[in-house]
Design a protein around this motif. Structure first.
Motif, mmCIF file in Angstrom:
data_model
loop_
_atom_site.group_PDB
_atom_site.id
_atom_site.type_symbol
_atom_site.label_atom_id
_atom_site.label_comp_id
_atom_site.label_asym_id
_atom_site.label_seq_id
_atom_site.Cartn_x
_atom_site.Cartn_y
_atom_site.Cartn_z
ATOM 1 N N ASN A 94 0.888 -1.151 -0.025
ATOM 2 C CA ASN A 94 0.093 -0.094 -0.009
ATOM 3 C C ASN A 94 0.999 1.222 -0.089
ATOM 4 O OD1 ASN A 94 0.915 -0.562 2.411
ATOM 5 N ND2 ASN A 94 -0.720 0.193 3.459
ATOM 6 N N LYS A 97 1.940 1.487 -3.853
ATOM 7 C CA LYS A 97 0.714 2.047 -4.527
ATOM 8 C C LYS A 97 0.456 3.456 -4.331
ATOM 9 C CE LYS A 97 -1.234 -2.532 -4.563
ATOM 10 N NZ LYS A 97 -2.377 -3.586 -4.146
ATOM 11 N N ARG A 98 0.381 3.946 -2.987
ATOM 12 C CA ARG A 98 0.480 5.477 -2.922
ATOM 13 C C ARG A 98 1.250 6.262 -3.471
ATOM 14 N NH1 ARG A 98 2.250 9.260 -0.110
ATOM 15 N NH2 ARG A 98 0.868 11.143 0.480
ATOM 16 N N ARG A 99 2.434 5.810 -3.496
ATOM 17 C CA ARG A 99 3.693 6.439 -3.936
ATOM 18 C C ARG A 99 3.704 6.562 -5.499
ATOM 19 N NH1 ARG A 99 5.687 10.792 -2.881
ATOM 20 N NH2 ARG A 99 5.781 10.198 -0.764
#
Length: 121
Positions: A94, A97-99
């Motif tokens: 996660n 994925k955010r980055r």
């Protein structure tokens, strides 16, 4: 956030890196790209440290999009690496994925082809 960078260590470090890359682009661009290319793909064997290192390098590539646009092939990286890593579901993914979402938002206005924009959306 950009007005308060001097009161936050991470924001201060990012601002320092951006300033260094803007002033010494020829020297630092190859180092950033080499660091990015040396990262192993995200997998179930990825450790917390390797995920955090990957996130930091992705952040460096993202915040320096304006300075790396001439020497870095974002479209290729997106299709060959980022899209694949965005589908990996392991502990800590996660963070990546955010980055990836942040990196895409940094690069989409700087250098991305119309074909890739369709994939992104």
């Amino acid at each position: 956030e950009s007005d308060q960078w001097e009161f936050n260590r991470r924001a201060c470090a990012e601002k320092l890196l951006m300033t260094l890359v803007s002033k010494h682009k020829a020297l630092l661009s190859p180092i950033l790209i080499e660091a990015l290319n040396s990262l192993p793909p995200l997998s179930s064997s990825s450790t917390k440290e390797s995920i955090l290192l990957k996130e930091a390098i992705y952040c460096a590539i993202g915040i320096n999009a304006n300075y790396l646009a001439e020497v870095f092939q974002f479209d290729d990286w997106l299709q060959n690496r980022l899209l694949l890593e965005s589908k990996v579901d392991v502990q800590g993914s996660n963070i990546i994925k955010r980055r990836i979402a942040v990196v895409i938002s940094n690069w989409i206005g700087v250098k991305s082809s119309k074909n890739v924009r369709g994939i992104i959306y």
